[in-house]
Write a protein that holds these residues in place. Structure first.
Motif, PDB file in Angstrom:
ATOM      1  N   ASP A  81      42.761  11.571  32.085  1.00 38.37           N
ATOM      2  CA  ASP A  81      43.452  10.837  31.024  1.00 38.37           C
ATOM      3  C   ASP A  81      42.626   9.687  30.466  1.00 38.37           C
ATOM      4  OD1 ASP A  81      43.750   9.292  33.359  1.00 38.37           O
ATOM      5  OD2 ASP A  81      45.825   8.750  32.920  1.00 38.37           O
ATOM      6  N   PHE A  82      41.954   8.923  31.321  1.00 34.75           N
ATOM      7  CA  PHE A  82      41.223   7.768  30.816  1.00 34.75           C
ATOM      8  C   PHE A  82      39.885   8.120  30.161  1.00 34.75           C
ATOM      9  CE2 PHE A  82      40.200   7.637  35.438  1.00 34.75           C
ATOM     10  CZ  PHE A  82      38.811   7.575  35.414  1.00 34.75           C
ATOM     11  N   MET A  83      39.527   9.405  30.148  1.00 32.13           N
ATOM     12  CA  MET A  83      38.319   9.853  29.453  1.00 32.13           C
ATOM     13  C   MET A  83      38.635  10.625  28.169  1.00 32.13           C
ATOM     14  SD  MET A  83      35.636   8.687  30.972  1.00 32.13           S
ATOM     15  CE  MET A  83      34.337   9.679  30.257  1.00 32.13           C
ATOM     16  N   LYS A  84      39.887  10.825  27.861  1.00 32.10           N
ATOM     17  CA  LYS A  84      40.270  11.576  26.653  1.00 32.10           C
ATOM     18  C   LYS A  84      39.660  10.937  25.410  1.00 32.10           C
ATOM     19  CE  LYS A  84      43.275  14.588  28.356  1.00 32.10           C
ATOM     20  NZ  LYS A  84      42.816  15.859  28.743  1.00 32.10           N
ATOM     21  N   GLY A  85      39.004  11.771  24.607  1.00 29.66           N
ATOM     22  CA  GLY A  85      38.434  11.315  23.348  1.00 29.66           C
ATOM     23  C   GLY A  85      37.151  10.515  23.481  1.00 29.66           C
ATOM     24  N   LYS A  86      36.601  10.440  24.696  1.00 33.51           N
ATOM     25  CA  LYS A  86      35.374   9.668  24.911  1.00 33.51           C
ATOM     26  C   LYS A  86      34.227  10.609  25.299  1.00 33.51           C
ATOM     27  CE  LYS A  86      37.858   5.599  26.500  1.00 33.51           C
ATOM     28  NZ  LYS A  86      39.237   6.030  26.498  1.00 33.51           N
ATOM     29  N   MET A  87      33.024  10.205  24.968  1.00 34.01           N
ATOM     30  CA  MET A  87      31.851  10.949  25.414  1.00 34.01           C
ATOM     31  C   MET A  87      31.784  10.843  26.926  1.00 34.01           C
ATOM     32  SD  MET A  87      29.248  12.822  24.736  1.00 34.01           S
ATOM     33  CE  MET A  87      29.033  12.720  22.965  1.00 34.01           C
ATOM     34  N   ALA A  88      31.615  11.965  27.600  1.00 31.31           N
ATOM     35  CA  ALA A  88      31.654  12.000  29.068  1.00 31.31           C
ATOM     36  C   ALA A  88      30.274  11.728  29.684  1.00 31.31           C
ATOM     37  CB  ALA A  88      32.220  13.330  29.538  1.00 31.31           C
ATOM     38  N   SER A  89      29.569  10.763  29.123  1.00 36.95           N
ATOM     39  CA  SER A  89      28.279  10.365  29.698  1.00 36.95           C
ATOM     40  C   SER A  89      28.530   9.503  30.935  1.00 36.95           C
ATOM     41  CB  SER A  89      27.463   9.569  28.673  1.00 36.95           C
ATOM     42  OG  SER A  89      28.086   8.319  28.417  1.00 36.95           O
ATOM     43  N   THR A  90      27.525   9.377  31.749  1.00 40.41           N
ATOM     44  CA  THR A  90      27.645   8.544  32.944  1.00 40.41           C
ATOM     45  C   THR A  90      27.857   7.078  32.559  1.00 40.41           C
ATOM     46  OG1 THR A  90      26.260  10.100  34.132  1.00 40.41           O
ATOM     47  CG2 THR A  90      26.539   7.956  35.138  1.00 40.41           C
ATOM     48  N   GLU A  91      27.240   6.650  31.479  1.00 42.15           N
ATOM     49  CA  GLU A  91      27.406   5.280  31.016  1.00 42.15           C
ATOM     50  C   GLU A  91      28.867   4.989  30.664  1.00 42.15           C
ATOM     51  OE1 GLU A  91      25.076   7.480  30.113  1.00 42.15           O
ATOM     52  OE2 GLU A  91      23.211   6.472  29.519  1.00 42.15           O
ATOM     53  N   VAL A  92      29.456   5.863  29.863  1.00 43.80           N
ATOM     54  CA  VAL A  92      30.856   5.670  29.459  1.00 43.80           C
ATOM     55  C   VAL A  92      31.770   5.798  30.670  1.00 43.80           C
ATOM     56  CG1 VAL A  92      32.746   6.620  28.058  1.00 43.80           C
ATOM     57  CG2 VAL A  92      30.432   6.399  27.077  1.00 43.80           C
ATOM     58  N   LEU A  93      31.502   6.750  31.539  1.00 41.08           N
ATOM     59  CA  LEU A  93      32.327   6.931  32.734  1.00 41.08           C
ATOM     60  C   LEU A  93      32.320   5.667  33.599  1.00 41.08           C
ATOM     61  CD1 LEU A  93      34.117   8.731  34.461  1.00 41.08           C
ATOM     62  CD2 LEU A  93      32.025   9.711  35.462  1.00 41.08           C
ATOM     63  N   ALA A  94      31.174   5.042  33.774  1.00 43.62           N
ATOM     64  CA  ALA A  94      31.097   3.812  34.577  1.00 43.62           C
ATOM     65  C   ALA A  94      31.965   2.707  33.970  1.00 43.62           C
ATOM     66  CB  ALA A  94      29.647   3.344  34.699  1.00 43.62           C
ATOM     67  N   ILE A  95      31.933   2.557  32.659  1.00 42.60           N
ATOM     68  CA  ILE A  95      32.764   1.547  31.993  1.00 42.60           C
ATOM     69  C   ILE A  95      34.243   1.850  32.191  1.00 42.60           C
ATOM     70  CG2 ILE A  95      33.438   0.614  29.737  1.00 42.60           C
ATOM     71  CD1 ILE A  95      30.429   1.021  28.928  1.00 42.60           C
ATOM     72  N   GLU A  96      34.617   3.108  32.062  1.00 51.04           N
ATOM     73  CA  GLU A  96      36.024   3.483  32.204  1.00 51.04           C
ATOM     74  C   GLU A  96      36.498   3.329  33.656  1.00 51.04           C
ATOM     75  OE1 GLU A  96      38.014   3.865  29.603  1.00 51.04           O
ATOM     76  OE2 GLU A  96      36.209   3.474  28.415  1.00 51.04           O
ATOM     77  N   ILE A  97      35.623   3.582  34.610  1.00 49.41           N
ATOM     78  CA  ILE A  97      35.966   3.340  36.018  1.00 49.41           C
ATOM     79  C   ILE A  97      36.224   1.849  36.231  1.00 49.41           C
ATOM     80  CG2 ILE A  97      35.029   3.323  38.366  1.00 49.41           C
ATOM     81  CD1 ILE A  97      33.696   6.050  37.660  1.00 49.41           C
ATOM     82  N   TRP A  98      35.371   1.004  35.670  1.00 42.97           N
ATOM     83  CA  TRP A  98      35.578  -0.446  35.751  1.00 42.97           C
ATOM     84  C   TRP A  98      36.980  -0.802  35.278  1.00 42.97           C
ATOM     85  CZ3 TRP A  98      32.229  -4.715  36.829  1.00 42.97           C
ATOM     86  CH2 TRP A  98      32.750  -5.955  36.479  1.00 42.97           C
ATOM     87  N   LYS A  99      37.355  -0.279  34.122  1.00 40.14           N
ATOM     88  CA  LYS A  99      38.669  -0.584  33.547  1.00 40.14           C
ATOM     89  C   LYS A  99      39.802  -0.149  34.469  1.00 40.14           C
ATOM     90  CE  LYS A  99      37.109  -0.213  28.759  1.00 40.14           C
ATOM     91  NZ  LYS A  99      37.202   0.617  27.527  1.00 40.14           N
ATOM     92  N   GLN A 100      39.608   0.936  35.207  1.00 43.79           N
ATOM     93  CA  GLN A 100      40.636   1.417  36.125  1.00 43.79           C
ATOM     94  C   GLN A 100      40.791   0.509  37.336  1.00 43.79           C
ATOM     95  OE1 GLN A 100      42.642   4.208  35.319  1.00 43.79           O
ATOM     96  NE2 GLN A 100      41.522   3.759  33.452  1.00 43.79           N
ATOM     97  N   LEU A 101      39.717  -0.169  37.728  1.00 42.27           N
ATOM     98  CA  LEU A 101      39.707  -0.917  38.982  1.00 42.27           C
ATOM     99  C   LEU A 101      39.898  -2.423  38.862  1.00 42.27           C
ATOM    100  CD1 LEU A 101      36.721   0.853  40.769  1.00 42.27           C
ATOM    101  CD2 LEU A 101      39.167   1.208  41.165  1.00 42.27           C
ATOM    102  N   ALA A 102      39.436  -3.019  37.792  1.00 45.73           N
ATOM    103  CA  ALA A 102      39.303  -4.479  37.712  1.00 45.73           C
ATOM    104  C   ALA A 102      40.591  -5.224  38.038  1.00 45.73           C
ATOM    105  CB  ALA A 102      38.774  -4.890  36.339  1.00 45.73           C
ATOM    106  N   SER A 103      41.695  -4.855  37.426  1.00 44.25           N
ATOM    107  CA  SER A 103      42.931  -5.624  37.647  1.00 44.25           C
ATOM    108  C   SER A 103      43.474  -5.429  39.056  1.00 44.25           C
ATOM    109  CB  SER A 103      43.992  -5.248  36.612  1.00 44.25           C
ATOM    110  OG  SER A 103      44.404  -3.906  36.780  1.00 44.25           O
TER     111      SER A 103
END
Length: 137
Positions: free
Chosen positions: A88-110
Motif C-alpha cells: 500500500d505505501f508503495m502504490k504509484g511510486k517508483m519501486a527503486s531502492t531509494e524510494v523504498l528506503a524513504i517510504e520505510i522511514w515514513k512507516q517507522l518514524a512516528s
C-alpha cells in the motif's frame, strides 16, 4: 546521545518501469530491472535509532519493541510481496531502492518517536554491492 541498529531481512519483487515511457526507453534507462516479468531481491534492512539511555533500563529503546515495530510496520508488509502491486505505501511510486528506503522511514518514524527515541538512519541493501542510506528530510 547513543545510536543502536536493528537488522531485519525481507524478500520482494519489483520492476522499474514508467508507464508514460516506451518499452525501449524503459529498457534503455532501467535495463534488466524493467523486465516485464519482474525480478526480486533479498533485502537487508538496518534501522538505526538514536537517543538518550534510560537510566532505569539502560536502553534507548527496548530492542524487542523495536523489532516488533519493524516487523509489523515494514517486514510483514514487504516480505514475499511485489513492491509495485502489493504494498500500500508503495502504490504509484517508483519501486527503486531509494524510494523504498524513504517510504520505510515514513512507516517507522512516528512509532519510534512514540517510544522516546528518534529514527536516525535507514540503510537498505538491495544486493551485497548496492545499498542506500536515508537520514530523513
Amino acid at each position: 546521545m547513543i545510536y543502536i541498529t536493528r537488522k531485519e531481512h525481507f524478500n520482494a519483487a519489483h520492476k522499474l518501469y514508467r508507464e508514460d515511457w516506451s518499452k525501449e526507453k524503459n529498457e534503455e534507462v532501467f535495463g534488466r530491472c524493467a523486465n516485464a516479468n519482474w525480478h526480486g531481491h533479498n533485502y537487508d534492512l538496518f534501522v538505526t535509532i538514536k537517543g538518550e539511555i534510560n537510566p532505569e533500563t539502560g536502553f534507548v529503546i527496548d530492542l524487542k519493541e523495536l523489532k516488533d515495530i519493524i516487523i509489523n510496520e515494514v517486514v510483514d508488509k514487504l516480505d514475499h510481496k511485489n513492491l509495485n502491486l502489493d504494498v500500500d505505501f508503495m502504490k504509484g511510486k517508483m519501486a527503486s531502492t531509494e524510494v523504498l528506503a524513504i517510504e520505510i522511514w515514513k512507516q517507522l518514524a512516528s512509532h519510534i518517536s512514540d517510544r522516546g527515541a528518534a529514527l536516525h538512519c535507514i540503510k537498505l541493501y538491495e544486493t551485497a554491492n548496492n545499498f542506500v542510506e536515508y537520514f530523513g528530510d
